[in-house]
Write a protein that holds these residues in place. Structure first.
Motif, mmCIF file in Angstrom:
data_model
loop_
_atom_site.group_PDB
_atom_site.id
_atom_site.type_symbol
_atom_site.label_atom_id
_atom_site.label_comp_id
_atom_site.label_asym_id
_atom_site.label_seq_id
_atom_site.Cartn_x
_atom_site.Cartn_y
_atom_site.Cartn_z
ATOM 1 N N LEU A 234 0.829 -1.205 0.000
ATOM 2 C CA LEU A 234 0.000 0.000 0.000
ATOM 3 C C LEU A 234 0.865 1.258 0.000
ATOM 4 N N TYR A 239 -0.931 4.469 -1.328
ATOM 5 C CA TYR A 239 -2.178 4.469 -0.560
ATOM 6 C C TYR A 239 -1.958 4.519 0.952
ATOM 7 N N CYS A 244 -9.750 4.186 3.292
ATOM 8 C CA CYS A 244 -10.456 3.217 2.443
ATOM 9 C C CYS A 244 -11.551 3.907 1.629
ATOM 10 N N ALA A 247 -9.964 5.659 -1.217
ATOM 11 C CA ALA A 247 -9.441 4.722 -2.209
ATOM 12 C C ALA A 247 -10.554 4.119 -3.050
#
Length: 290
Positions: A234, A239, A244, A247
Motif C-alpha cells: 500500500l 495508498y 479506504c 481509495a
C-alpha cells in the motif's frame, strides 16, 4: 528460547498459574521494559540522525538511501531494546521460556482465519485510524532494504519482544488473559503514532490469541510478516495515507465493503475459536498418549 512440540495450548482464559519467578513481572516492570524500548530507539535514532547530517548535510536521502538507513537503525534499535529487556528480565529474576516454538503455530486453518481477521480489522478501524496522526511514510524509503526491515526484521524482533518476552513473562505470573491484553497494549504503545498504535493493539490481540492457543510464536511471526507486506505494498502504491473511503471513491461501494469487512471479522472470530478448540483437543490427546 525453547522448542516444545508438546506444550499444551491454552486459550486466553484468565487462569492464574503459580508464579514461576517471584514478583516479576509487576506492572511497573512492564513500564520499565517499555522505557528500555523507547530509550533504545531514542539513542539509536538520535545517533543515526547525527550521522546522516554529517554525511548528507541538509540534503534529503533518496528512497534507496532511506531504506538502507531504516534497515540499519531498526536492526540496531530493536536489537538493543530486545537485549535490554532480556537483561532486565534476568536481573529481576525472570525465569522460564522467552518464546515457545512449536509447529502448531503454523496450522493452516488458524493462520487463515487470523489473516482474514487482521485484514478485516484494517478496514473496520480505518474510519478512526485514517483521522489520527501516522508515521512519516516517505522517510521509510523504498526497495529491498525497506522491505527487509518491515517484512523480515520487524516480525521476528517485535514478536520476540511482545509475544515472546512480554507475553510469556505476564503469562507466568498473571495468567493468559492478562498476558493477552498486556502484551497487546505493549505492542500498541511501542508504535507511538496514534494511528499505528490503535491498529497495532487490535492486531496484537489477534497475534496474542494465536500464540496462546497454538503454544507457538511462529504463527504470530507469519501473520505479522503478511500484515507488513500488505502495508508495504500500500505504501509503494501510494495508498499509505489514503483512507479506504477515498481509495474506493464511491460511497455506496464503500458501505458494501465496510459491511463485508464486519461480516468477515465476525466469521473469522468464530473460525479462530473453532481452530483453537481443535488445537487444544489435539494437544490434550498428545499429552494423554505421552
Amino acid at each position: 528460547m525453547r522448542h516444545d512440540t508438546n506444550e499444551r495450548a491454552t486459550a486466553p482464559s484468565g487462569r492464574r498459574p503459580e508464579p514461576l519467578c517471584g514478583a516479576f513481572p509487576t506492572w511497573g516492570d512492564l513500564l520499565a521494559m517499555l522505557g528500555i524500548f523507547l530509550g533504545a530507539n531514542l539513542l539509536v535514532g538520535g545517533t543515526a540522525g547525527l550521522v546522516r547530517l554529517a554525511l548528507l548535510g541538509a540534503e534529503a536521502p533518496d528512497a534507496a538511501q532511506a531504506g538502507r538507513m531504516l534497515f540499519v537503525t531498526y536492526l540496531l534499535s530493536m536489537g538493543l531494546a530486545l537485549g535490554g529487556v532480556l537483561l532486565y528480565r534476568r536481573l529481576r529474576g525472570g525465569r522460564g521460556c522467552v518464546a515457545r516454538l512449536s509447529r502448531r503455530g503454523l496450522d493452516p486453518a488458524l493462520l487463515g482465519w487470523a489473516l482474514l481477521l487482521v485484514v478485516a480489522l484494517e478496514v473496520v478501524l480505518d474510519p478512526l485510524t485514517s483521522r489520527l496522526p501516522g508515521p512519516p511514510y516517505e522517510a521509510m524509503g523504498r526497495g529491498a532494504w525497506t522491505f527487509a526491515a518491515l517484512v523480515v526484521l520487524a516480525p521476528l524482533l517485535e514478536e520476540l519482544l511482545c509475544r515472546g518476552a512480554v507475553l510469556e513473562a505476564l503469562r507466568s505470573r498473571r495468567g493468559d488473559r492478562a498476558a493477552w491484553i498486556g502484551s497487546s497494549l505493549f505492542f500498541g504503545i511501542m508504535h507511538l503514532y496514534p494511528a499505528q498504535a490503535l491498529g497495532a493493539f487490535a492486531i496484537g490481540l489477534v497475534l496474542g490469541y494465536v500464540c496462546l492457543v497454538s503454544g507457538s510464536l511462529w504463527g504470530a511471526v507469519v501473520l505479522h510478516a503478511a500484515n507488513n507486506a500488505l502495508a508495504y505494498w500500500l505504501m509503494t502504491a501510494g495508498y499509505a495515507e489514503t483512507s479506504c473511503a477515498e481509495a474506493v471513491g464511491h460511497r455506496g461501494l464503500y458501505v458494501v465493503l465496510y459491511a463485508a469487512a464486519l461480516g468477515a471479522a465476525v466469521a473469522a472470530v468464530r473460525g479462530l475459536r473453532r481452530a483453537g478448540r481443535r488445537l487444544r483437543a489435539a494437544a490434550d490427546k498428545n499429552r494423554e498418549a505421552a
